[in-house]
Design a protein around this motif. Structure first.
Motif, short mmCIF file in Angstrom:
data_model
loop_
_atom_site.label_atom_id
_atom_site.label_comp_id
_atom_site.label_asym_id
_atom_site.label_seq_id
_atom_site.Cartn_x
_atom_site.Cartn_y
_atom_site.Cartn_z
N ALA A 64 39.05 43.53 46.92
CA ALA A 64 39.11 44.31 48.16
C ALA A 64 37.77 44.31 48.87
O ALA A 64 37.70 44.25 50.09
CB ALA A 64 39.56 45.75 47.85
N VAL A 65 36.67 44.38 48.09
CA VAL A 65 35.32 44.35 48.65
C VAL A 65 34.52 43.31 47.87
O VAL A 65 34.56 43.29 46.65
CB VAL A 65 34.64 45.73 48.54
CG1 VAL A 65 33.24 45.67 49.15
CG2 VAL A 65 35.47 46.80 49.23
N VAL A 66 33.85 42.45 48.59
CA VAL A 66 33.07 41.38 47.96
C VAL A 66 31.59 41.67 48.16
O VAL A 66 31.15 41.95 49.27
CB VAL A 66 33.43 40.01 48.57
CG1 VAL A 66 32.57 38.92 47.94
CG2 VAL A 66 34.90 39.70 48.35
N ASN A 122 35.31 44.62 35.89
CA ASN A 122 36.36 44.79 36.89
C ASN A 122 36.86 43.42 37.36
O ASN A 122 36.19 42.40 37.22
CB ASN A 122 35.89 45.65 38.06
CG ASN A 122 34.76 45.02 38.85
OD1 ASN A 122 34.84 43.88 39.29
ND2 ASN A 122 33.69 45.78 39.06
N ARG A 123 38.04 43.44 37.93
CA ARG A 123 38.72 42.19 38.22
C ARG A 123 37.98 41.36 39.28
O ARG A 123 37.99 40.13 39.24
CB ARG A 123 40.15 42.47 38.68
CG ARG A 123 41.05 41.26 38.67
CD ARG A 123 42.48 41.65 38.42
NE ARG A 123 43.30 40.47 38.20
CZ ARG A 123 44.51 40.51 37.66
NH1 ARG A 123 44.99 41.66 37.26
NH2 ARG A 123 45.22 39.41 37.51
N GLY A 124 37.35 42.05 40.23
CA GLY A 124 36.60 41.33 41.24
C GLY A 124 35.46 40.52 40.66
O GLY A 124 35.26 39.35 40.99
N HIS A 125 34.69 41.15 39.75
CA HIS A 125 33.57 40.44 39.13
C HIS A 125 34.06 39.39 38.12
O HIS A 125 33.38 38.39 37.89
CB HIS A 125 32.63 41.43 38.45
CG HIS A 125 31.70 42.13 39.39
ND1 HIS A 125 32.11 43.15 40.23
CD2 HIS A 125 30.38 41.94 39.67
CE1 HIS A 125 31.10 43.56 40.95
NE2 HIS A 125 30.03 42.85 40.64
N PHE A 126 35.22 39.61 37.54
CA PHE A 126 35.79 38.58 36.67
C PHE A 126 36.12 37.33 37.48
O PHE A 126 35.87 36.20 37.04
CB PHE A 126 37.05 39.12 35.99
CG PHE A 126 37.65 38.17 34.98
CD1 PHE A 126 37.11 38.05 33.72
CD2 PHE A 126 38.75 37.40 35.30
CE1 PHE A 126 37.65 37.18 32.79
CE2 PHE A 126 39.31 36.53 34.38
CZ PHE A 126 38.76 36.41 33.13
N SER A 127 36.67 37.53 38.67
CA SER A 127 36.94 36.41 39.56
C SER A 127 35.64 35.73 39.98
O SER A 127 35.55 34.50 40.09
CB SER A 127 37.70 36.89 40.80
OG SER A 127 37.87 35.86 41.74
N SER A 164 25.47 49.07 37.29
CA SER A 164 26.76 48.97 36.58
C SER A 164 27.87 48.61 37.55
O SER A 164 29.02 49.01 37.37
CB SER A 164 27.08 50.30 35.89
OG SER A 164 27.12 51.36 36.84
N GLN A 165 27.55 47.84 38.59
CA GLN A 165 28.54 47.52 39.62
C GLN A 165 29.73 46.75 39.08
O GLN A 165 30.81 46.79 39.67
CB GLN A 165 27.88 46.71 40.73
CG GLN A 165 27.24 45.42 40.25
CD GLN A 165 26.54 44.68 41.37
OE1 GLN A 165 27.14 43.86 42.05
NE2 GLN A 165 25.27 44.97 41.56
#
Length: 755
Positions: free
Chosen positions: A189-191, A457-462, A639-640
């Motif tokens: 959702a946010v990059v 989190n899924r965003g950082h996993f991507s 811890s983002q």
């Protein structure tokens, strides 16, 4: 209906068996003579029709990608070379099109083996083990909502009796009221990064690093040993000095030691000179005889003064002190207690002034009697670390198929060819890695190895998947991806520590808006102190080249020697690291005639001023300098990769100095003009959404609410930096600090800390 379907399948199997027997025993994989039935475009793409002895049915094999499917392949659906995880694959409509090619290949076996254990908890996606034995399974390519859409798709129930459905026509599905929406690839959702920016950093070509490749077994053992070392440190402080270890002091010790460490272990110091850490000695000594906390009220100041006088007198009586020291400390302590009993109308400022006077009189004598004991603590911790490091290396070498030989060969001459910077490459091949399990809980990816779970989190996993695709050259099919992600997350988790908000300052980063301005107006495309978890660009330096190199790291900054380029430096708040950083800047700018620019963000500590800040202010390469006041700018949380979105930003509790160090060519190309500086200042201001955001510590205090504390302890600890001084602002590589000037209840948390 079931009999008809079974008859059709039996007939097809019989026909295929006859065809296979006429062709003779197939090779592996066996190509069928009917491969000409495939369209020409599939044949040109490397597809062929083969026969499976185990399943007694045909399948399709691609000789270019080693991919195998039960169903007829579809061109353009999933290219494992350009998109190994299938994140950008266009979803097919209906049925099993929602699954990746590798998942469709194994659908039959999964259905036969499914039973009562196939029921999963709500809001938790199925756990799918990923290992070299199952390279095709890529459960993270589906979004959290995919499970619901797949369940609405007509598929064969896993508990239905009868033979496995063949490739022929299946029974018509029951009519549905509305078609299920096709899942879409996951998009954050946010990059907080831009991995499309290319680098302008030029270096001299360098050989591969002689580092041991990461392994989950070794990383797990390292985590246990570091935890044990932290416990030893806690026990030594209690037994010898009767105090708790200063907050974050162990993390800062790791960073300060790695600046000078020449050992083999990426985290544990093992070859340092001197043995006694100045950082650990300074912080432990500052908490003797008691820890001085920041106070707000008069009664707190009165109690703190009484406790210090009592502790100093007790300590001087119990130690082997000289008669002169005993006389001075006792007289000042008794005089302070007498004053406290006599004067009840003193203000908070009076108590603080009296405490400062008492510390000046008793401090040197207390330090003299505690010096040997504190040095013993520092020496013992270092010796244990060196022993643990040797133990780890011995175990690690035993896991390698071709371990390196211990030779004293001189390093080869450095090549002179100039190239754009590239990630660290390891000279030793990586062994086969054990299986790591992956599942998703809501928007969090959970990776488990031998019962030890790490989360991101899924965003950082991507993001890690993209960095791995760009940087890893030895694993094109992503067979070792999850094992290396687990090692990466475990390494930083161990470095941070287990305390609340502990170590998050090691990963603190600049806001996205600042990076955008730095890139657009100053040509910045490289971070000197970052990590795969908090980097904005895909090119950066970090603390751990052995594992971070697979995700884009160029190695520790102190060993990174660019010839030209524009760089951003937000180092960990560790005085020793920042001082070494300035020395490295000066050497690089002096040696290069190509455009070279460094924009540095460091805390503005003036009481006393840090050596790094004073040296840069007097440097002949300094082109401009300005400061951001405390509470008027913000940072991104360390811890983002695990925190909530509303906790992503926090206001800085200290001023930040921004300095431009550039050689003549760099100043001509990226000079700090008034227009560029105005854009940078505007980007660093807290945005309107930040009013509702807070830092992990009490960062809501205004400047007028700052706590009182003796001036001599105003800056007792340096912030954390990346191990090896390389990554932590590291950033990733860096340190956690108590958030506001009133946030720290201990003297070990100084305003230098980012959080």
């Amino acid at each position: 209906m079931s009999d008809d379907s079974q008859g059709t399948v039996t007939a097809e199997v019989a026909v295929m068996s006859a065809s296979a027997s006429a062709q003779g025993p197939p090779l592996s994989p066996s190509t069928s003579s009917k491969s000409q039935e495939l369209p020409d475009e599939l044949v040109q793409a490397g597809w062929a029709k083969c026969w499976s002895r185990r399943e007694n049915r045909p399948y399709y094999f691609n000789r270019f990608t080693n991919q195998s499917l039960w169903e007829v392949p579809v061109l353009g659906q999933h290219d494992v070379i350009s998109d190994p995880l299938g994140l950008n694959a266009a979803p097919a409509e209906g049925g099993e099109g929602n699954l990746g090619n590798g998942q469709r290949k194994r659908r039959i076996s999964e259905e036969q083996g499914a039973g009562s254990n196939s029921v999963k908890r709500a809001k938790v996606e199925p756990t799918t083990p990923i290992s070299p034995s199952t390279p095709g399974a890529k459960p993270w390519s589906a979004a959290p909502g995919d499970k619901q859409s797949q369940s609405a798709t007509p598929t064969t129930p896993s508990t239905a009796p009868g033979p496995t459905p063949g490739p022929g026509p299946a029974p018509a599905p029951a009519p549905a009221s509305a078609p299920a929406p096709a899942p879409v690839p996951y998009r954050p959702a946010v990059v907080y990064w831009d991995l499309d920016i290319q680098t302008n950093a030029v270096i001299r070509e360098r050989p591969s690093a002689k580092l041991l490749p990461p392994h989950p077994e070794i990383e797990l053992q390292r985590a246990q040993l570091v935890t044990k070392l932290r416990q030893h440190y806690h026990e030594l402080c209690h037994q010898r000095e009767g105090i708790d270890p200063p907050r974050e002091s162990f993390n800062r010790w790791l960073l300060e030691r790695k600046v000078i460490d020449k050992g083999f272990d990426p985290l544990l110091p093992s070859d340092c000179e001197p043995v006694i850490s100045s950082s650990m000695f300074r912080e432990v000594m500052n908490d003797i005889p008691i820890r001085l906390s920041r106070i707000k009220y008069k009664e707190e100041a009165r109690k703190l003064l009484f406790k210090y006088a009592e502790a100093a007198k007790k300590m001087i009586d119990s130690r082997n002190a000289s008669p002169e020291s005993r006389k001075v400390v006792k007289w000042n302590a008794e005089d302070t207690m007498s004053w406290l009993r006599r004067d009840h109308s003193a203000s908070k400022e009076d108590y603080m002034d009296r405490l400062e006077h008492l510390r000046q009189q008793c401090g040197p004598h207390v330090t003299a009697v505690a010096k040997d004991s504190v040095e013993g603590i520092c020496s013992k911790i270092y010796q244990l670390s060196a022993e643990y490091s040797r133990r780890l290396r011995h175990t690690h070498l035993s896991l390698l198929q071709d371990p390196p030989t211990e030779t004293s060969e001189s390093p080869p001459p450095q090549p002179s060819r100039l190239v754009y910077c590239y990630p660290v490459r390891l000279s030793l091949p990586s062994p086969a890695l054990p299986r790591v399990e992956l599942h998703f809980e809501n928007d969090v990816a959970c990776l488990r190895f031998r019962g030890e779970m790490v989360k991101v989190n899924r965003g950082h996993f991507s993001k890690l998947e993209l960095l791995y695709r760009y940087s890893s050259v030895d694993d094109p099919r992503f067979e070792k991806f999850l094992s290396r992600v687990w090692c990466l997350l475990k390494r930083y988790q161990v470095m941070f520590g287990a305390g609340v908000n502990e170590g998050t300052g090691l990963q603190g980063a600049l806001p996205v808006s600042v990076f955008e301005v730095l890139n657009q107006h100053f040509g910045v495309s490289f971070e000197c102190f970052a990590s795969p978890l908090n980097c904005y660009f895909k090119q950066f330096c970090s603390a751990f080249p052995d594992i971070d190199g697979f995700f884009g790291s160029r190695g520790p900054f102190l060993s990174f020697c660019p010839v030209s380029g524009s760089f951003e430096a937000n180092p960990p708040f560790c005085e020793e690291l920042m001082d070494a950083m300035v020395t490295h800047f000066e050497d690089l700018l002096h040696q290069s005639t190509e455009p070279l620019s460094f924009i540095i963000f460091i805390p503005e500590w003036r009481d006393p001023v840090t050596p790094a800040l004073s040296r840069m202010e007097g440097s002949r390469f300094l082109r401009h300098q300005f400061n951001f006041p405390a509470y008027e700018h913000e940072y991104r949380s360390g811890s983002q990769h695990v925190c909530k979105r509303e906790e992503m930003y926090y206001k800085a509790v200290h001023g930040t100095a921004v300095l431009f160090l550039q050689n003549d060519a760099g100043f001509a190309k990226w000079g700090p003009t008034p227009e560029r500086l105005a854009e940078l200042v505007a980007s660093y201001r807290p945005s309107c959404r930040s009013a509702s955001l807070s830092s992990p510590g009490p960062a809501h205090n205004t400047a007028g609410d700052r706590d009182s504390t003796p001036k001599s302890i105003e800056r007792t600890q340096s912030g954390v930096t990346s191990p090896g001084g390389h990554d932590d602002n590291n950033n990733n590589n860096s340190n956690n600090i108590n958030s506001s000037s009133s946030s720290s209840s201990s003297s070990s948390s100084s305003p230098r800390e980012k959080m």
